[in-house]
Design a protein around this motif. Sequence first.
Motif, PDB file in Angstrom:
ATOM      1  N   LEU A  68       0.772  -1.241   0.012  1.00 55.49           N
ATOM      2  CA  LEU A  68       0.059  -0.111  -0.027  1.00 55.49           C
ATOM      3  C   LEU A  68       0.726   1.304   0.113  1.00 55.49           C
ATOM      4  O   LEU A  68       0.455   2.118  -0.390  1.00 55.49           O
ATOM      5  N   ALA A  69       1.957   1.244   0.769  1.00 54.02           N
ATOM      6  CA  ALA A  69       2.808   2.500   0.926  1.00 54.02           C
ATOM      7  C   ALA A  69       3.680   2.642  -0.764  1.00 54.02           C
ATOM      8  O   ALA A  69       3.837   3.786  -0.851  1.00 54.02           O
ATOM      9  N   ARG A  70       3.746   1.634  -1.301  1.00 51.71           N
ATOM     10  CA  ARG A  70       4.752   1.781  -2.349  1.00 51.71           C
ATOM     11  C   ARG A  70       3.532   1.891  -3.809  1.00 51.71           C
ATOM     12  O   ARG A  70       4.117   2.121  -4.885  1.00 51.71           O
ATOM     13  N   GLY A  71       2.310   1.678  -3.613  1.00 52.39           N
ATOM     14  CA  GLY A  71       1.287   2.033  -4.335  1.00 52.39           C
ATOM     15  C   GLY A  71       1.313   0.836  -5.391  1.00 52.39           C
ATOM     16  O   GLY A  71       1.410   1.019  -6.744  1.00 52.39           O
ATOM     17  N   GLU A  72       1.837  -0.461  -4.944  1.00 55.47           N
ATOM     18  CA  GLU A  72       1.759  -1.509  -5.932  1.00 55.47           C
ATOM     19  C   GLU A  72       0.366  -1.952  -6.400  1.00 55.47           C
ATOM     20  O   GLU A  72       0.059  -2.978  -5.907  1.00 55.47           O
ATOM     21  N   GLU A  73      -0.291  -1.395  -7.426  1.00 54.66           N
ATOM     22  CA  GLU A  73      -1.405  -1.504  -7.618  1.00 54.66           C
ATOM     23  C   GLU A  73      -1.403  -2.935  -8.705  1.00 54.66           C
ATOM     24  O   GLU A  73      -0.581  -3.130  -9.382  1.00 54.66           O
ATOM     25  N   ALA A  74      -2.854  -3.478  -8.473  1.00 53.91           N
ATOM     26  CA  ALA A  74      -2.999  -4.531  -9.603  1.00 53.91           C
ATOM     27  C   ALA A  74      -3.112  -4.022 -11.111  1.00 53.91           C
ATOM     28  O   ALA A  74      -3.657  -2.974 -11.127  1.00 53.91           O
ATOM     29  N   LEU A  75      -2.460  -4.562 -11.840  1.00 54.40           N
ATOM     30  CA  LEU A  75      -2.454  -3.889 -13.405  1.00 54.40           C
ATOM     31  C   LEU A  75      -3.383  -4.883 -14.216  1.00 54.40           C
ATOM     32  O   LEU A  75      -3.398  -6.000 -14.092  1.00 54.40           O
ATOM     33  N   ARG A  76      -4.288  -4.153 -15.273  1.00 54.93           N
ATOM     34  CA  ARG A  76      -4.828  -4.816 -16.018  1.00 54.93           C
ATOM     35  C   ARG A  76      -4.042  -4.548 -17.367  1.00 54.93           C
ATOM     36  O   ARG A  76      -3.124  -3.772 -17.410  1.00 54.93           O
ATOM     37  N   ALA A  77      -4.688  -5.048 -18.547  1.00 53.25           N
ATOM     38  CA  ALA A  77      -3.732  -4.781 -19.764  1.00 53.25           C
ATOM     39  C   ALA A  77      -4.705  -4.786 -20.824  1.00 53.25           C
ATOM     40  O   ALA A  77      -5.604  -5.685 -20.921  1.00 53.25           O
ATOM     41  N   VAL A  78      -4.639  -3.856 -22.036  1.00 53.61           N
ATOM     42  CA  VAL A  78      -5.225  -4.133 -23.209  1.00 53.61           C
ATOM     43  C   VAL A  78      -4.188  -4.167 -24.316  1.00 53.61           C
ATOM     44  O   VAL A  78      -3.170  -3.645 -24.216  1.00 53.61           O
ATOM     45  N   THR A  79      -4.438  -5.123 -25.170  1.00 57.87           N
ATOM     46  CA  THR A  79      -3.669  -5.219 -26.206  1.00 57.87           C
ATOM     47  C   THR A  79      -4.232  -4.578 -27.644  1.00 57.87           C
ATOM     48  O   THR A  79      -5.703  -4.988 -28.160  1.00 57.87           O
ATOM     49  N   LEU A  80      -3.377  -3.811 -28.299  1.00 55.21           N
ATOM     50  CA  LEU A  80      -3.708  -3.197 -29.710  1.00 55.21           C
ATOM     51  C   LEU A  80      -3.210  -4.035 -30.720  1.00 55.21           C
ATOM     52  O   LEU A  80      -1.803  -3.978 -30.511  1.00 55.21           O
TER      53      LEU A  80
END
Length: 299
Positions: A68-80
Amino acid sequence: MTQDSVELSVEPGTLPRDIAQAVADAGVDVSPTLLYAWFRLSGQARRIRAGSYELEHGITPHRLLRKLARGEEALRAVTLIEGWTFRQFRAALAKETDLKQELQGLSDEALMARIGRPGLSAEGRFFPDTYTYAKGSSDIAVLQRAHRAMDRQLAAAWALRTPRSVLRAPDDALVLASSIEKETGHGAERTLISAVFHNRLRIGMPLQTDPTVIYGIGPSFDGNLRRDDLRRDTPWNTYTRPGLPPTPIAMPGREALRAAVQPADSPALYFVSKGDGTSHFSTTLDEHNRAVNKYQRGQ
């Protein structure tokens, strides 16, 4: 998100005590009272960043606070995808439910103004790649990243152009690369197709490439290119108009960009599909007509 994890959303301004409770409510096996005490004792409670996080059920308080302190957010992805049009690009972004949808209702022209490129056609100006983003990010932010990536890729390709290239500016390379991208998915042939286009441009011969005609027809194209379509004039009809079309017709990838500025050393002026994903290249019209009869008409 897997079955062994839960999602935690931390809004800006949420108090540490409420975050501790939200962690327990999300399904993590932890006492919110003890977790809040850990937040305070660590001295890092105020460093917790807003965002969307993926937490393992058995995550330790130490690992949780660090995330939480590092802001390690869950990432999504979109492919073009290489060869997509900008219309397809916008449709792909619109399907991303975790993106903040800010493009809706904006014309392509207004959209380009929003990213600081007013007056520039949107077609072909975004690099096809996979882009990661945090939940709640803006679709315009993804679009800006793709636009900057295309600027970088185009500049890198232009720096590698060979003396055989007749192109005068990077934008010419982008336009030509988009046609190369749509003409073939066979990587080894890209520089040969580029050579055909360069040879035609050099002698003032029309490019006569079907994908540009199809692009000019627009969404009404039914998948069947007719002789009348080749005669119907549009700005992108390279049968009726000489030179390059006015804009790209799709998003070219890295290899198509490089092929556009590094044509093969070939005298070919024609090519025809052999029906297996490859093409037959010819120098003379007679040879080309024989290839058309062989591969297209089955004679």
